[in-house]
Design a protein around this motif. Structure first.
Motif, short mmCIF file in Angstrom:
data_model
loop_
_atom_site.label_atom_id
_atom_site.label_comp_id
_atom_site.label_asym_id
_atom_site.label_seq_id
_atom_site.Cartn_x
_atom_site.Cartn_y
_atom_site.Cartn_z
N LYS A 135 26.91 72.32 44.38
CA LYS A 135 26.56 74.08 44.16
C LYS A 135 26.95 74.95 44.42
O LYS A 135 27.86 74.56 46.29
N TYR A 161 13.51 80.51 49.96
CA TYR A 161 14.18 81.25 50.97
C TYR A 161 14.82 82.91 50.86
O TYR A 161 14.94 83.09 49.90
N SER A 220 15.62 81.12 44.77
CA SER A 220 14.27 80.16 45.06
C SER A 220 14.27 78.75 45.11
O SER A 220 15.62 77.79 45.41
N LYS A 221 13.11 78.24 45.54
CA LYS A 221 13.11 77.19 47.01
C LYS A 221 14.27 75.55 45.31
O LYS A 221 14.17 75.18 45.26
N GLU A 222 13.46 76.17 44.02
CA GLU A 222 13.68 75.19 43.20
C GLU A 222 15.61 75.31 42.63
O GLU A 222 15.51 73.85 42.23
N LEU A 261 18.11 75.98 44.75
CA LEU A 261 18.81 74.98 46.92
C LEU A 261 17.96 74.05 47.06
O LEU A 261 17.00 74.20 47.34
N ARG A 262 18.09 72.66 47.22
CA ARG A 262 17.63 71.56 47.28
C ARG A 262 18.50 71.01 48.46
O ARG A 262 19.74 71.45 48.86
N PRO A 263 17.41 70.00 49.48
CA PRO A 263 18.06 69.12 50.31
C PRO A 263 19.06 68.29 50.12
O PRO A 263 20.33 68.05 50.98
N GLU A 264 19.52 67.93 48.81
CA GLU A 264 20.16 67.05 48.39
C GLU A 264 21.58 68.02 48.28
O GLU A 264 23.30 66.77 47.69
N ASP A 265 21.54 69.06 48.50
CA ASP A 265 23.05 69.95 47.41
C ASP A 265 23.99 70.25 48.56
O ASP A 265 23.25 69.90 50.09
N ALA A 278 16.46 75.56 53.34
CA ALA A 278 17.07 74.90 52.21
C ALA A 278 17.48 73.19 52.75
O ALA A 278 16.55 72.58 52.60
N ALA A 280 20.09 72.03 53.20
CA ALA A 280 21.35 71.32 51.97
C ALA A 280 22.48 71.48 53.35
O ALA A 280 22.36 71.77 54.38
#
Length: 190
Positions: A53, A92, A110-112, A114-118, A143, A145
């Motif tokens: 991302k 966030y 939006s947390k939707e 930006l995710r920890p796996e990014d 996040a 990430a």
């Protein structure tokens, strides 16, 4: 990046000792062919990295980030400066002081999206004091990430932002690094 430096010399306008107007080609009227070259250069610089991302901040970095995202074949996400009805629910947030506008913004993502796996590459048009990048870094950290680094078009290396971010251990790749500038003497690149 010599192409960008040449364009800055040709069409950039220095105001005082700290303002560089590049609105003829970079952050108001946009030269998309130049953006393609910039995106390809960021892709070359970060070729060994896995990026899922690209994150930028509203508004000047969006065009550059979109073209860079095409080169990486990943989505681009931008931090908004105002909460709207379109962004409801979990977000966030971080505070950013704008050098250009002289005010503090709450930026949100939006947390939707930006995710920890990014694995995130930050892209922006300018780096001066580093406030915008620090705000984006905070969002990535919130996040959980991975921050891969930052791609900057123009860095005012005579201001503290770039060094501050590098001192944090974050990779910063700036395509045009300005050592000094003034209306009288023009621009000196590093």
């Amino acid at each position: 990046m010599r192409l960008l430096e040449e364009r800055i010399r040709k069409d950039g306008i220095v105001k005082g000792n700290d303002v560089l107007k590049v609105d003829r080609f970079l952050n108001h009227q946009m030269d998309v062919e130049l953006f393609t070259e910039i995106g390809e250069e960021f892709r070359r610089l970060y070729a060994g990295e896995e990026i899922t991302k690209i994150l930028t901040i509203e508004a000047s970095g969006i065009g550059i980030a979109c073209v860079a995202a095409q080169c990486f074949k990943v989505p681009v996400l931008f931090a908004k400066k105002n909460k709207t009805k379109n962004i409801a629910g979990d977000v966030y947030t971080s505070k950013v002081e704008s050098f250009t506008h002289g005010r503090v913004y709450d930026i949100i993502v939006s947390k939707e999206f930006l995710r920890p796996e990014d694995k995130v590459l930050l892209i922006d048009d300018f780096l001066a004091n580093g406030a915008a990048l620090m705000g984006l870094i905070t969002l990535v950290e919130e996040a959980g990430a991975k921050l891969v680094g930052a791609g900057i078009c123009v860095e005012k290396a005579f201001q503290p932002g770039g060094q501050r971010i590098r001192d944090m251990g974050i990779r910063v790749e700036s395509l045009a690094r300005i050592k000094s500038m003034s209306e009288e003497d023009g621009i000196e690149f590093i």
